[in-house]
Design an enzyme around this catalytic site. Structure first.
Site, PDB file in Angstrom:
ATOM      1  N   ASP A  24      14.571 -20.464   8.622  1.00 48.60           N
ATOM      2  CA  ASP A  24      14.027 -19.106   8.628  1.00 48.60           C
ATOM      3  C   ASP A  24      15.084 -18.128   8.099  1.00 48.60           C
ATOM      4  OD1 ASP A  24      12.988 -16.615   9.418  1.00 48.60           O
ATOM      5  OD2 ASP A  24      12.081 -17.470  11.217  1.00 48.60           O
ATOM      6  N   TYR A  46       1.845  -4.975   4.257  1.00 50.86           N
ATOM      7  CA  TYR A  46       2.635  -5.835   3.358  1.00 50.86           C
ATOM      8  C   TYR A  46       3.546  -4.989   2.475  1.00 50.86           C
ATOM      9  CZ  TYR A  46       3.719  -8.346  -0.961  1.00 50.86           C
ATOM     10  OH  TYR A  46       4.372  -8.867  -2.054  1.00 50.86           O
ATOM     11  N   THR A  58       7.866  -6.032  -5.383  1.00 49.32           N
ATOM     12  CA  THR A  58       6.507  -5.885  -5.902  1.00 49.32           C
ATOM     13  C   THR A  58       6.199  -4.443  -6.300  1.00 49.32           C
ATOM     14  OG1 THR A  58       4.195  -5.927  -5.181  1.00 49.32           O
ATOM     15  CG2 THR A  58       5.809  -5.731  -3.447  1.00 49.32           C
ATOM     16  N   ASP A  59       5.249  -4.286  -7.222  1.00 51.25           N
ATOM     17  CA  ASP A  59       4.774  -2.951  -7.606  1.00 51.25           C
ATOM     18  C   ASP A  59       4.065  -2.249  -6.449  1.00 51.25           C
ATOM     19  OD1 ASP A  59       2.454  -4.518  -7.544  1.00 51.25           O
ATOM     20  OD2 ASP A  59       1.877  -4.130  -9.623  1.00 51.25           O
ATOM     21  N   GLU A  60       3.635  -3.033  -5.440  1.00 57.14           N
ATOM     22  CA  GLU A  60       2.836  -2.427  -4.368  1.00 57.14           C
ATOM     23  C   GLU A  60       3.630  -1.434  -3.528  1.00 57.14           C
ATOM     24  OE1 GLU A  60       0.067  -4.937  -2.347  1.00 57.14           O
ATOM     25  OE2 GLU A  60       0.175  -6.455  -3.911  1.00 57.14           O
ATOM     26  N   LYS A  78       7.675  -4.743   2.316  1.00 54.69           N
ATOM     27  CA  LYS A  78       8.458  -5.023   1.102  1.00 54.69           C
ATOM     28  C   LYS A  78       9.316  -3.804   0.755  1.00 54.69           C
ATOM     29  CE  LYS A  78       8.526  -8.136  -1.228  1.00 54.69           C
ATOM     30  NZ  LYS A  78       9.358  -9.385  -1.166  1.00 54.69           N
TER      31      LYS A  78
HETATM   32  P1  NAD Z   1       4.233 -17.313  -1.298  1.00 61.44           P
HETATM   33  O1  NAD Z   1       3.541 -16.798  -0.072  1.00 61.44           O
HETATM   34  O2  NAD Z   1       3.529 -18.265  -2.179  1.00 61.44           O
HETATM   35  O3  NAD Z   1       5.617 -18.015  -0.892  1.00 61.44           O
HETATM   36  C1  NAD Z   1       6.470 -17.478   0.088  1.00 61.44           C
HETATM   37  C2  NAD Z   1       7.446 -18.571   0.485  1.00 61.44           C
HETATM   38  O4  NAD Z   1       8.356 -18.003   1.457  1.00 61.44           O
HETATM   39  C3  NAD Z   1       6.783 -19.782   1.127  1.00 61.44           C
HETATM   40  O5  NAD Z   1       7.337 -20.960   0.616  1.00 61.44           O
HETATM   41  C4  NAD Z   1       7.105 -19.615   2.611  1.00 61.44           C
HETATM   42  O6  NAD Z   1       7.184 -20.849   3.296  1.00 61.44           O
HETATM   43  C5  NAD Z   1       8.449 -18.918   2.540  1.00 61.44           C
HETATM   44  N1  NAD Z   1       8.736 -18.122   3.759  1.00 61.44           N
HETATM   45  C6  NAD Z   1       7.910 -17.243   4.372  1.00 61.44           C
HETATM   46  N2  NAD Z   1       8.519 -16.735   5.444  1.00 61.44           N
HETATM   47  C7  NAD Z   1       9.759 -17.296   5.502  1.00 61.44           C
HETATM   48  C8  NAD Z   1      10.860 -17.159   6.378  1.00 61.44           C
HETATM   49  N3  NAD Z   1      10.810 -16.345   7.456  1.00 61.44           N
HETATM   50  N4  NAD Z   1      11.994 -17.866   6.133  1.00 61.44           N
HETATM   51  C9  NAD Z   1      12.049 -18.701   5.048  1.00 61.44           C
HETATM   52  N5  NAD Z   1      11.026 -18.889   4.200  1.00 61.44           N
HETATM   53  C10 NAD Z   1       9.903 -18.182   4.429  1.00 61.44           C
HETATM   54  O7  NAD Z   1       4.674 -16.001  -2.080  1.00 61.44           O
HETATM   55  P2  NAD Z   1       4.860 -15.770  -3.651  1.00 61.44           P
HETATM   56  O8  NAD Z   1       3.588 -15.280  -4.210  1.00 61.44           O
HETATM   57  O9  NAD Z   1       5.546 -16.949  -4.225  1.00 61.44           O
HETATM   58  O10 NAD Z   1       5.862 -14.534  -3.623  1.00 61.44           O
HETATM   59  C11 NAD Z   1       7.285 -14.720  -3.670  1.00 61.44           C
HETATM   60  C12 NAD Z   1       7.956 -13.368  -3.659  1.00 61.44           C
HETATM   61  O11 NAD Z   1       7.508 -12.594  -4.770  1.00 61.44           O
HETATM   62  C13 NAD Z   1       7.643 -12.527  -2.427  1.00 61.44           C
HETATM   63  O12 NAD Z   1       8.807 -11.851  -2.049  1.00 61.44           O
HETATM   64  C14 NAD Z   1       6.581 -11.549  -2.904  1.00 61.44           C
HETATM   65  O13 NAD Z   1       6.614 -10.348  -2.158  1.00 61.44           O
HETATM   66  C15 NAD Z   1       7.014 -11.343  -4.337  1.00 61.44           C
HETATM   67  N6  NAD Z   1       5.958 -10.944  -5.278  1.00 61.44           N
HETATM   68  C16 NAD Z   1       4.797 -11.673  -5.354  1.00 61.44           C
HETATM   69  C17 NAD Z   1       3.828 -11.315  -6.292  1.00 61.44           C
HETATM   70  C18 NAD Z   1       2.546 -12.110  -6.447  1.00 61.44           C
HETATM   71  O14 NAD Z   1       1.683 -11.735  -7.242  1.00 61.44           O
HETATM   72  N7  NAD Z   1       2.372 -13.243  -5.758  1.00 61.44           N
HETATM   73  C19 NAD Z   1       4.036 -10.211  -7.107  1.00 61.44           C
HETATM   74  C20 NAD Z   1       5.230  -9.481  -7.003  1.00 61.44           C
HETATM   75  C21 NAD Z   1       6.183  -9.882  -6.083  1.00 61.44           C
END
Ligand code: NAD
Length: 328
Positions: free
Chosen positions: A61, A149, A125-127, A153
């Site tokens: 974690d 969320y 993220t853009d959000e 972030k």
């Molecule tokens: P995802 O939910 O697919 O993956 C998240 C990963 O983090 C998973 O493998 C999960 O097991 C791990 N995780 C969660 N909590 C944890 C913790 N406490 N300790 C260790 N590991 C932990 O998410 P994603 O879509 O791959 O997004 C990855 C990053 O990119 C995030 O930070 C997200 O905010 C950012 N992001 C995502 C998008 C999108 O469109 N998906 C866009 C912009 C930014």
């Protein structure tokens, strides 16, 4: 060079790890990679199967300071993907979002300072900017998140930035639009809709379907992150914009066309609470550093739809056809 990737078993983190280990980024050629991931519902080591045996894995974690004090030292570069990432889940219960996205980022930044890590990228993220009717945000726009969320972030972003200023930690922040591609957990709109349609179901579209998202292929997002890891400046924010701005209805129509299905496979559902209308990023700052997206939306979407058709064994165990949870 030793690289630590948090959240490396998730959708975007695993794409990044696969790219590093298959020679996608010459500047990181030969890097040894450690993946630190809690393996929540969204984490899946099958996402790393193509590079199995070529990375070290720590299940843990990012909020666990004692674990981080053990794992982080010895790494030169840290890319921080780990997060709770689904808006609809944050509306139902926000505690895990604040814990992982804010406190986890703080714990990781503390560990990076203590270990003297020489380069950190915080993936955001853009959000965090909220919603914009017209035009695009640049990196100086005020943060105005509208979902738990996005707020979590934004909190993590500000913690990361404060560590650059206060502690001199060489951390940069990236903010990206909506990602799509293979290995995305089927709660987000594209994999949820494709896998539901493949199985003969109807897809739940929120509100009037007019919410606008800017789509980027996950490989382009990771290329942008890599550019920032290589030459981004500490304390700075960099946008990674999408290549296709579409309403959710336009996106759904493209998916129906790709699968040769009629419009009556859409099921209209009540809008998401606080649903952001539109996101749009100006990515001129990163393009000035030599970044440009490489995957056209048409090509990327066709390949992605095909990937879900070809890989039911990856998505079937977790698929929820009746879910209302569509979107990001
Ligand atoms: P995802 O939910 O697919 O993956 C998240 C990963 O983090 C998973 O493998 C999960 O097991 C791990 N995780 C969660 N909590 C944890 C913790 N406490 N300790 C260790 N590991 C932990 O998410 P994603 O879509 O791959 O997004 C990855 C990053 O990119 C995030 O930070 C997200 O905010 C950012 N992001 C995502 C998008 C999108 O469109 N998906 C866009 C912009 C930014």
């Amino acid at each position: 060079m030793k690289l630590l990737v948090t959240g490396g078993a998730g959708f975007i983190g695993s794409n990044y790890v696969r790219a590093v280990l298959t020679g996608g980024y010459p500047a990181f050629h030969g890097a040894s990679v450690t993946v630190l991931d809690k393996l929540t519902y969204a984490g899946n080591l099958a996402n790393l199967a193509p590079v199995e045996g070529r990375y070290d894995f720590v299940q843990g974690d990012v909020c666990d300071g004692a674990l981080l004090a053990d794992v982080v030292p010895g790494h030169d570069v840290v890319i921080h993907f780990a997060a709770e990432s689904h808006v609809d889940r944050s509306i139902e219960t926000a505690a895990d979002f604040v814990r992982t996205n804010v406190l986890g980022t703080q714990a990781l930044m503390d560990a990076c300072v203590a270990a003297g890590v020489r380069r950190v990228v915080h993936v955001s993220t853009d959000e965090v900017y909220g919603s914009i009717e017209t035009g695009s945000w640049d990196e100086s726009a005020p943060l105005a998140p509208r979902s738990p969320y996005a707020a979590s972030k934004a909190g993590g972003d500000l913690i990361a930035r404060s560590y650059a200023i206060t502690h001199g930690l060489p951390v940069s922040i990236t903010r990206c639009g909506n990602n799509y591609g293979p290995y995305q957990y089927p709660e987000k709109i594209i994999p949820l809709f494709v896998t539901t349609l493949i199985q003969g179901g109807t897809v739940p579209l929120y509100g009037d379907g007019g919410n606008v998202r800017d789509w980027i292929h996950v490989a382009d997002h990771c290329r942008g992150i890599q550019r920032v890891a290589e030459i981004g400046r500490p304390g700075e924010v960099y946008h990674i914009a999408g290549t296709a701005e579409l309403t959710n209805l336009e996106l759904t129509t493209r998916l129906l066309e790709a699968l040769d299905l009629p419009q009556d496979r859409i099921r209209w559902v009540a809008d998401r609470k606080g649903h952001d209308r539109r996101y749009s990023l100006d990515d001129g700052k990163l393009r000035n550093l030599g970044y440009a997206p490489e995957v056209s939306f048409e090509e990327g979407l066709a390949e992605t739809v095909q990937w879900y058709k070809d890989n039911p064994s990856w998505w079937k165990p977790s698929h929820r056809p009746s879910s209302h949870r569509a979107g990001r």
